[in-house]
Design an enzyme around this catalytic site. Structure first.
Site, short mmCIF file in Angstrom:
data_model
loop_
_atom_site.label_atom_id
_atom_site.label_comp_id
_atom_site.label_asym_id
_atom_site.label_seq_id
_atom_site.Cartn_x
_atom_site.Cartn_y
_atom_site.Cartn_z
N GLY A 48 58.89 -25.33 -26.90
CA GLY A 48 59.81 -25.67 -26.29
C GLY A 48 59.74 -27.04 -25.90
CG ASP A 107 53.89 -19.63 -17.04
OD1 ASP A 107 53.18 -18.83 -15.57
OD2 ASP A 107 55.23 -19.30 -16.95
CE LYS A 135 56.70 -20.43 -14.65
NZ LYS A 135 57.60 -19.75 -15.11
CB ILE A 157 62.64 -21.66 -15.48
CG1 ILE A 157 61.25 -21.77 -15.83
CG2 ILE A 157 62.39 -21.67 -13.91
CD1 ILE A 157 61.42 -23.52 -16.14
O1 LIG Z 1 50.53 -21.90 -19.67
P1 LIG Z 1 51.26 -20.18 -20.36
O2 LIG Z 1 51.25 -19.33 -20.10
O3 LIG Z 1 50.42 -20.53 -21.41
O4 LIG Z 1 52.58 -21.01 -20.94
C1 LIG Z 1 53.08 -22.28 -21.51
C2 LIG Z 1 53.45 -22.16 -22.66
O5 LIG Z 1 54.25 -21.05 -22.78
C3 LIG Z 1 56.13 -21.99 -23.26
O6 LIG Z 1 55.43 -21.27 -25.35
P2 LIG Z 1 55.81 -19.70 -25.79
O7 LIG Z 1 54.90 -19.00 -26.70
O8 LIG Z 1 57.10 -19.33 -25.40
O9 LIG Z 1 56.53 -20.49 -27.06
P3 LIG Z 1 57.71 -21.88 -27.96
O10 LIG Z 1 57.24 -23.13 -26.81
O11 LIG Z 1 57.79 -21.89 -28.84
O12 LIG Z 1 58.77 -21.39 -26.95
C4 LIG Z 1 56.05 -23.15 -23.15
O13 LIG Z 1 56.21 -23.93 -24.17
C5 LIG Z 1 54.30 -23.18 -23.26
O14 LIG Z 1 53.76 -24.00 -25.00
O1 HPA Z 2 58.86 -19.85 -16.98
C1 HPA Z 2 59.02 -19.49 -18.29
N1 HPA Z 2 60.03 -19.52 -19.63
C2 HPA Z 2 60.50 -19.48 -20.54
N2 HPA Z 2 58.84 -20.12 -21.26
C3 HPA Z 2 57.51 -19.91 -20.53
N3 HPA Z 2 57.02 -20.02 -21.63
C4 HPA Z 2 56.16 -20.06 -19.58
N4 HPA Z 2 56.47 -19.83 -19.05
C5 HPA Z 2 57.87 -19.75 -19.46
#
Ligand SMILES: O=P(O)(O)OC[C@H]1O[C@H](OP(=O)(O)OP(=O)(O)O)[C@H](O)[C@@H]1O
Ligand code: HPA
Length: 180
Positions: A48, A107, A135, A157
């Protein structure tokens, strides 16, 4: 209202791209002052954070700044699994270094606290956290965030690197899910 459909869901623009550009520029300005003389190592937490890291690093002017990458995953669809999978590590030596973790979003805080735990044994001098979005109402872990771009409501989002089941990462604006 600008909307986009990704898979089975519809999303509406909630943060225009220019607003995000502005907060990233402010974060970079602050970091350039704070981190001067520290030879910082930025760690981009994939997937991300790729866009945030790219936008930010172009504006980092600190001498000898470096960036590396690690890949973690914990989300499935619109919710956290609560388990953080490490899919790719890094090879740099963190010992006695100023490390800055780059997140697109904090998050629940599960991923970032898990990351701090994972790098604890590397004996960095200090580990700072920079997140583009935060958040506060979703946070369930006790964690100190050093640089926060923008606080947002507890809604799902996409865009600006964030995805819904792999979709929407390329969108420059941030979109919020329209609840059915
Ligand atoms: O605070 P949290 O609830 O842990 O959420 C945050 C994490 O969620 C998403 O990663 P994800 O695991 O979706 O992997 P990605 O980065 O490959 O989308 C984002 O990039 C953060 O690393
Ligand atoms: O709101 C969100 N959207 C997408 N990925 C995420 N990972 C943590 N929170 C989010």
């Amino acid at each position: 209202m600008k909307t986009v459909k990704l898979l089975d869901r519809e999303f509406r623009v909630s943060i225009p791209s220019e607003d995000i550009d502005n907060v990233i520029a402010e974060m970079a300005e602050k970091m350039n002052k704070d981190l001067a003389g520290t030879n910082p190592l930025f760690i981009c937490i994939l997937n991300g954070s790729f866009m945030f890291a790219s936008d930010l690093m172009k504006q980092i002017t600190v001498e000898n700044a470096q960036i590396t990458f690690m890949r973690l995953s914990s989300y499935d669809g619109m919710g956290t699994t609560g388990k953080v999978k490490k899919l790719m590590g890094f090879t740099e030596d963190l010992k006695d270094r100023t490390v800055v973790l780059l997140e697109d979003i904090v998050d629940t805080g599960i991923t970032i606290t898990n990351t701090l735990e994972q790098i604890k044994d590397y004996e960095a001098k200090e580990v700072l956290i920079a997140t583009m979005l935060f958040k506060p109402d979703a946070l369930i872990r006790d964690v100190k965030l050093n640089y926060v771009g923008m606080e947002i409501p507890n809604d799902f989002i996409v865009g600006r690197g964030l995805d819904y089941d792999g979709m929407g990462r390329n969108l420059p604006d941030v979109y919020t899910v329209i609840e059915k």
